[in-house]
Design an enzyme around this catalytic site. Structure first.
Site, PDB file in Angstrom:
ATOM      1  N   SER A 190       0.846  -1.206   0.000  1.00  0.00           N
ATOM      2  CA  SER A 190       0.000   0.000   0.000  1.00  0.00           C
ATOM      3  C   SER A 190       0.869   1.239   0.000  1.00  0.00           C
ATOM      4  O   SER A 190       2.012   1.215   0.470  1.00  0.00           O
ATOM      5  CB  SER A 190      -0.876   0.013   1.256  1.00  0.00           C
ATOM      6  OG  SER A 190      -1.568   1.244   1.366  1.00  0.00           O
ATOM      7  N   TYR A 203      -2.137  -0.765  10.551  1.00  0.00           N
ATOM      8  CA  TYR A 203      -2.230  -1.225   9.156  1.00  0.00           C
ATOM      9  C   TYR A 203      -0.998  -0.779   8.357  1.00  0.00           C
ATOM     10  O   TYR A 203      -0.371  -1.582   7.652  1.00  0.00           O
ATOM     11  CB  TYR A 203      -3.503  -0.662   8.530  1.00  0.00           C
ATOM     12  CG  TYR A 203      -3.649  -0.906   7.049  1.00  0.00           C
ATOM     13  CD1 TYR A 203      -4.112  -2.130   6.568  1.00  0.00           C
ATOM     14  CD2 TYR A 203      -3.328   0.082   6.116  1.00  0.00           C
ATOM     15  CE1 TYR A 203      -4.257  -2.357   5.204  1.00  0.00           C
ATOM     16  CE2 TYR A 203      -3.470  -0.133   4.755  1.00  0.00           C
ATOM     17  CZ  TYR A 203      -3.940  -1.342   4.298  1.00  0.00           C
ATOM     18  OH  TYR A 203      -4.072  -1.565   2.951  1.00  0.00           O
TER      19      TYR A 203
END
Ligand code: NAD
Ligand code: MG
Length: 298
Positions: A190, A203
């Site tokens: 990501s 995360y």
């Protein structure tokens, strides 16, 4: 097909600005209930035989980026084993049907990535069903926003690391018994790996870990002819975002901060995975392919 992924368009205007009504789904969200619907490339992805006969295992293949990747792989000729949570059967069945229409074989293995036994069995069953394994896409992931570290539960921290990092380790380790030279491992990381949001501390940390894992393992496996790479999406319209991946107020402007000015659709990610899975990328190793609407990356 009126348009496919090779049609020249203005990418800034390829998708209408999504008008995200306030919506919430319990985790894991379903594509079936996403409003507006995400584009998984069902109507547009056109294969050209780039993965003919390859055998792929994709986690989180029921929805979002994993589903778009599965559709693309199948239309490029790959046979696919799909991993997802049992609660996602409705999404998984729809995607499996689309893959079968492409004329490839499809196997579905629902289960929980937080369970090491499931991860190991997933690999063993996939390799047995497919008759081998040469593409592994570690894509399943957990993202739950949290505004204050003092309220970030040990359980959430643990679950996020188990789902995103440990499962990748367990599955990849087990897959090495099956992957032969020419195989490809692709991890979905990501933009959060290097541009962490204040509300995604756990995360973002998993995604940075995945990036380092990718680059380290890539060097270890390169001499064996197994390539390891990552795809790093920016803001993409998927069920993960409406099941507490973002606060509701952030969803209203989701993706607008990117230079291109809009959120991405899962269909726009699939070609990156196809490239990294195919033989075309033979000299691309330990790379992170950013698909993020233009946000600068290191
Ligand atoms: P998604 O919800 O469609 O896909 C995530 C999938 O992960 C789910 O469908 C589910 O099958 C799987 N999953 C989650 N927890 C699981 C568990 N415990 N056991 C088994 N499977 C589990 O959302 P997506 O956005 O397509 O996510 C795919 C990947 O893309 C994730 O790794 C996510 O972190 C990453 N990503 C997404 C975005 C984005 O903006 N949507 C941005 C960057 C990275
Ligand atoms: Mg899903």
């Amino acid at each position: 097909m009126s348009r496919d992924q090779y049609t020249f368009v203005n990418p800034a205007e390829l998708y209408a600005d999504i008008d995200i009504e306030k919506q919430h789904q319990p985790e894991p969200g379903l594509d079936a209930e996403l409003d507006p619907k995400a584009d998984l490339g069902e109507e547009t992805y056109r294969g050209t035989g780039r993965l003919t006969g390859r055998k792929a295992l994709i986690t989180g293949a029921d929805s979002g980026i994993g589903a778009a990747t599965a559709i693309a792989f199948a239309r490029e000729g790959a046979h696919v084993a799909m991993s997802y949570l049992p609660e996602e059967e409705v999404d998984a069945e729809r995607i499996a049907g689309i893959l079968r229409e492409a004329g490839v074989t499809v196997f579905t293995f629902p289960g929980d990535l937080k369970d090491p036994e499931y991860c190991r069995e997933l690999v063993a069953k996939s390799a047995e069903a497919l008759g081998g394994l040469d593409i592994l896409v570690n894509n399943g992931g957990k993202q739950i926003f949290n505004e204050d570290l003092t309220t970030l539960s040990d359980e959430q921290f643990d679950d996020t690391f188990k789902t995103n990092v440990y499962a990748m380790f367990w599955i990849t380790k087990a897959a090495l018994a099956h992957l032969t030279p020419g195989s490809s491992i692709i991890n979905t990381t990501s933009i959060q790996a290097y541009s962490p949001s204040d509300i995604l501390v756990d995360y973002a940390s998993t995604k940075a870990t995945m990036n380092a894992f990718t680059k380290g393992l890539a060097q270890q496996l390169a001499p064996k002819g197994i390539r390891v790479n990552a795809v790093a999406p920016g803001p993409i319209w998927t069920p993960l975002q409406v099941s507490d991946g973002q606060p509701k107020k952030k969803l209203e402007t989701f993706g607008e901060q990117t230079p291109i000015g809009r959120a991405g659709q899962p269909a726009e990610l699939a070609p990156a995975f196809v490239f990294l899975a195919s033989a075309e990328s033979s000299y691309v190793i330990g790379e992170t392919l950013n698909v993020n609407g233009g946000m600068p990356t290191p």
